[in-house]
Design a protein around this motif. Structure first.
Motif, mmCIF file in Angstrom:
data_model
loop_
_atom_site.group_PDB
_atom_site.id
_atom_site.type_symbol
_atom_site.label_atom_id
_atom_site.label_comp_id
_atom_site.label_asym_id
_atom_site.label_seq_id
_atom_site.Cartn_x
_atom_site.Cartn_y
_atom_site.Cartn_z
ATOM 1 N N GLU A 64 51.723 31.279 39.461
ATOM 2 C CA GLU A 64 52.347 32.216 40.613
ATOM 3 C C GLU A 64 51.604 33.531 40.924
ATOM 4 O O GLU A 64 51.817 33.905 41.835
ATOM 5 C CB GLU A 64 53.847 32.660 39.756
ATOM 6 C CG GLU A 64 54.614 31.325 39.542
ATOM 7 C CD GLU A 64 54.287 30.389 38.402
ATOM 8 O OE1 GLU A 64 53.574 31.097 37.521
ATOM 9 O OE2 GLU A 64 55.028 29.348 38.096
ATOM 10 N N ALA A 65 51.167 34.027 40.002
ATOM 11 C CA ALA A 65 50.313 35.576 40.079
ATOM 12 C C ALA A 65 48.934 35.310 40.894
ATOM 13 O O ALA A 65 49.085 36.131 41.889
ATOM 14 C CB ALA A 65 49.929 36.160 38.836
ATOM 15 N N ALA A 66 48.498 34.072 40.696
ATOM 16 C CA ALA A 66 47.315 33.877 41.362
ATOM 17 C C ALA A 66 47.755 33.446 43.031
ATOM 18 O O ALA A 66 46.980 33.904 43.912
ATOM 19 C CB ALA A 66 46.680 32.435 40.817
ATOM 20 N N MET A 67 48.636 32.628 43.115
ATOM 21 C CA MET A 67 49.221 32.435 44.541
ATOM 22 C C MET A 67 49.802 33.680 45.175
ATOM 23 O O MET A 67 49.390 33.861 46.588
ATOM 24 C CB MET A 67 50.455 31.415 44.533
ATOM 25 C CG MET A 67 49.948 30.115 44.208
ATOM 26 S SD MET A 67 51.066 28.679 43.712
ATOM 27 C CE MET A 67 51.677 28.697 45.664
ATOM 28 N N ALA A 68 50.509 34.544 44.588
ATOM 29 C CA ALA A 68 50.742 35.935 45.034
ATOM 30 C C ALA A 68 49.660 36.556 45.453
ATOM 31 O O ALA A 68 49.619 37.417 46.764
ATOM 32 C CB ALA A 68 51.821 36.533 44.164
ATOM 33 N N GLU A 69 48.632 36.681 44.706
ATOM 34 C CA GLU A 69 47.574 37.250 44.886
ATOM 35 C C GLU A 69 46.548 36.861 46.186
ATOM 36 O O GLU A 69 46.334 37.676 47.109
ATOM 37 C CB GLU A 69 46.495 37.638 43.919
ATOM 38 C CG GLU A 69 45.239 38.226 44.047
ATOM 39 C CD GLU A 69 44.289 38.198 42.835
ATOM 40 O OE1 GLU A 69 43.410 37.619 42.681
ATOM 41 O OE2 GLU A 69 44.583 39.146 41.951
ATOM 42 N N ARG A 70 46.663 35.612 46.471
ATOM 43 C CA ARG A 70 45.974 34.890 47.511
ATOM 44 C C ARG A 70 46.788 35.305 48.704
ATOM 45 O O ARG A 70 46.144 35.245 49.626
ATOM 46 C CB ARG A 70 45.917 33.281 47.128
ATOM 47 C CG ARG A 70 45.314 32.601 48.351
ATOM 48 C CD ARG A 70 45.072 31.273 48.016
ATOM 49 N NE ARG A 70 44.655 30.272 49.063
ATOM 50 C CZ ARG A 70 43.438 30.539 49.515
ATOM 51 N NH1 ARG A 70 42.430 31.030 48.865
ATOM 52 N NH2 ARG A 70 43.121 29.610 50.769
ATOM 53 N N GLN A 71 48.053 35.018 48.604
ATOM 54 C CA GLN A 71 48.938 35.341 49.703
ATOM 55 C C GLN A 71 48.545 36.801 50.295
ATOM 56 O O GLN A 71 48.488 37.223 51.624
ATOM 57 C CB GLN A 71 50.216 35.018 49.498
ATOM 58 C CG GLN A 71 51.203 35.145 50.642
ATOM 59 C CD GLN A 71 50.894 34.282 51.980
ATOM 60 O OE1 GLN A 71 50.898 32.944 51.483
ATOM 61 N NE2 GLN A 71 50.635 34.722 53.107
ATOM 62 N N VAL A 94 46.306 40.497 54.403
ATOM 63 C CA VAL A 94 45.667 41.638 54.593
ATOM 64 C C VAL A 94 44.397 41.460 55.559
ATOM 65 O O VAL A 94 43.948 41.934 56.638
ATOM 66 C CB VAL A 94 44.814 42.101 53.262
ATOM 67 C CG1 VAL A 94 43.657 43.194 53.696
ATOM 68 C CG2 VAL A 94 45.588 42.749 52.348
ATOM 69 N N GLN A 95 43.727 39.987 55.473
ATOM 70 C CA GLN A 95 42.810 39.469 56.360
ATOM 71 C C GLN A 95 43.478 39.045 57.800
ATOM 72 O O GLN A 95 42.881 39.458 58.865
ATOM 73 C CB GLN A 95 42.443 38.330 55.916
ATOM 74 C CG GLN A 95 41.456 38.309 54.616
ATOM 75 C CD GLN A 95 40.918 36.885 54.028
ATOM 76 O OE1 GLN A 95 41.464 36.009 54.382
ATOM 77 N NE2 GLN A 95 40.170 36.980 53.280
ATOM 78 N N ALA A 96 44.901 38.757 57.539
ATOM 79 C CA ALA A 96 45.621 38.469 59.120
ATOM 80 C C ALA A 96 45.642 39.841 59.568
ATOM 81 O O ALA A 96 45.684 40.076 60.938
ATOM 82 C CB ALA A 96 46.862 37.906 58.802
ATOM 83 N N LYS A 97 46.107 41.024 58.930
ATOM 84 C CA LYS A 97 46.317 42.120 59.580
ATOM 85 C C LYS A 97 45.075 42.708 60.199
ATOM 86 O O LYS A 97 45.140 43.459 61.334
ATOM 87 C CB LYS A 97 46.959 42.925 58.542
ATOM 88 C CG LYS A 97 47.261 44.323 58.946
ATOM 89 C CD LYS A 97 47.971 45.220 57.878
ATOM 90 C CE LYS A 97 48.420 46.774 58.653
ATOM 91 N NZ LYS A 97 49.327 47.569 57.520
ATOM 92 N N ALA A 98 43.995 42.587 59.446
ATOM 93 C CA ALA A 98 42.635 42.917 59.981
ATOM 94 C C ALA A 98 42.148 42.328 60.941
ATOM 95 O O ALA A 98 41.654 42.883 62.103
ATOM 96 C CB ALA A 98 41.647 42.780 58.804
ATOM 97 N N ALA A 99 42.578 40.798 61.121
ATOM 98 C CA ALA A 99 42.141 40.164 62.341
ATOM 99 C C ALA A 99 43.175 40.520 63.614
ATOM 100 O O ALA A 99 42.491 40.768 64.449
ATOM 101 C CB ALA A 99 42.599 38.789 62.070
#
Length: 347
Positions: A142-149, A154-159
């Protein structure tokens, strides 16, 4: 790639970096794997479905290094699953915790016994494959998936920010150069410099095109015209300077070109501002085309070669005619109807 496949691939190309030169005091697991835990902290043990990040080095028992993630700077991140083979190390990870390190020796005979992998010469019978592992991070699924999301957000916002900036730059370019352009729903902007009433291409037609490609800062990055290439200082050794040929609408060129050529006629010239979404997107291309770059193309549609049309034969029509038997059915139907109508009038 599945975890098991990843580890199997690593077995062929990876290698080991040893933490120390002391002779290991090895223990043995029931499957024949020998190991020594160098450091064992107080952190909780790794569990099934945990996502772990670890560095490792791998070598033969002759100290021939095959690969080291320590040296490459690229640790491996995987989810811990039930073990499927001796090669996947899934049976060993639960013996470790965060920041633990260990030495593992896997008998090579157990790796190649099923014949699915060809035994390389550096793994003779009786040899071992050796790992040194260090666990760098342990997370719940769960923590790994939350971190990936979070990272994806962040990447989507930068894009989005870069796309907005690209649009602003394009608007400024159009205004500064006083261009009167038409914009299509996709965002392509264009103007026809030299109109023509000749043949217009359709998807599937072959076209021959001359062009000059520039970035919005005026840098010429490509051209099919020798004089333009030399003027821009382009080095294109071995290139034949002539119109390029491709089938339009088939994805052989960037999407912006496929759309642009369908707006032209043979003999016409146009200028096209192609946004990155229709060109090279967030990756860019080479040194000259940065991510999220709008491209400025001047294009001449030299020739249109229509695709060959398939001519239908008359054989299917003959077959249908025989099957329906129109000649036999129609006269009987008309005759019956006529008699009924006459009888009605007589009465």
């Amino acid at each position: 790639m599945k975890t098991a496949n990843l580890i199997m691939a690593l077995l062929v190309v990876l290698s080991v970096q040893v933490f120390g030169q002391a002779k290991p005091d090895l223990k043995q697991l029931p499957n024949g794997v020998q190991y020594q835990i160098y450091t064992k902290g107080t952190a909780a043990r790794i569990k099934l479905n945990d996502v772990i990040t670890f560095n490792f080095t791998q070598k033969t028992d002759k100290d021939s290094v095959l690969f080291s993630s320590f040296a490459s700077g690229k640790p491996v991140t995987i989810a811990v699953e039930p073990s499927k083979s001796i090669s996947d190390l899934m049976y060993f990870f639960p013996m470790l915790g965060l920041k633990d390190s260990a030495f593992v020796k896997i008998p090579s005979d157990s790796l190649f016994k099923d014949g699915q992998m060809e035994r390389p010469s550096f793994f003779p019978k009786g040899s071992t494959l050796q790992f040194v592992l260090k666990v760098e991070n342990v997370q719940s699924m769960e923590a790994a998936m939350a971190e990936r999301q979070k990272m994806m957000d962040v990447q989507a916002k930068a894009a989005d920010s870069l796309k907005t900036n690209e649009l602003r730059i394009m608007d400024a370019f159009v205004a500064e150069n006083k261009l009167v352009v038409t914009q299509t729903p996709s965002g392509l902007r264009y103007l026809i410099l030299t109109p023509s009433s000749k043949l217009k291409p359709a998807a599937g037609d072959t076209v021959e095109v001359n062009y000059i490609g520039r970035t919005l800062n005026g840098k010429t990055f490509d051209s099919s015209i020798e004089a333009e290439a030399k003027k821009a200082g382009l080095e294109q050794p071995g290139r034949n300077y002539e119109p390029i040929s491709f089938v339009v609408g088939q994805g052989e060129v960037i999407p912006g070109w496929d759309e642009a050529l369908l707006l032209m006629n043979e003999g016409s010239k146009g200028r096209f501002l192609i946004p990155s979404a229709l060109a090279y997107g967030p990756k860019g291309a080479g040194q000259d085309i940065a991510p999220f770059s709008t491209l400025d193309f001047q294009v001449e549609l030299v020739k249109v070669k229509p695709a060959k049309k398939v001519v239908a034969t008359t054989k299917p029509a003959v077959a249908v005619k025989k099957t329906v038997s129109v000649k036999k059915v129609t006269p009987k139907t008309k005759s019956t109807v006529k008699k009924k109508v006459v009888t009605s009038k007589t009465k």
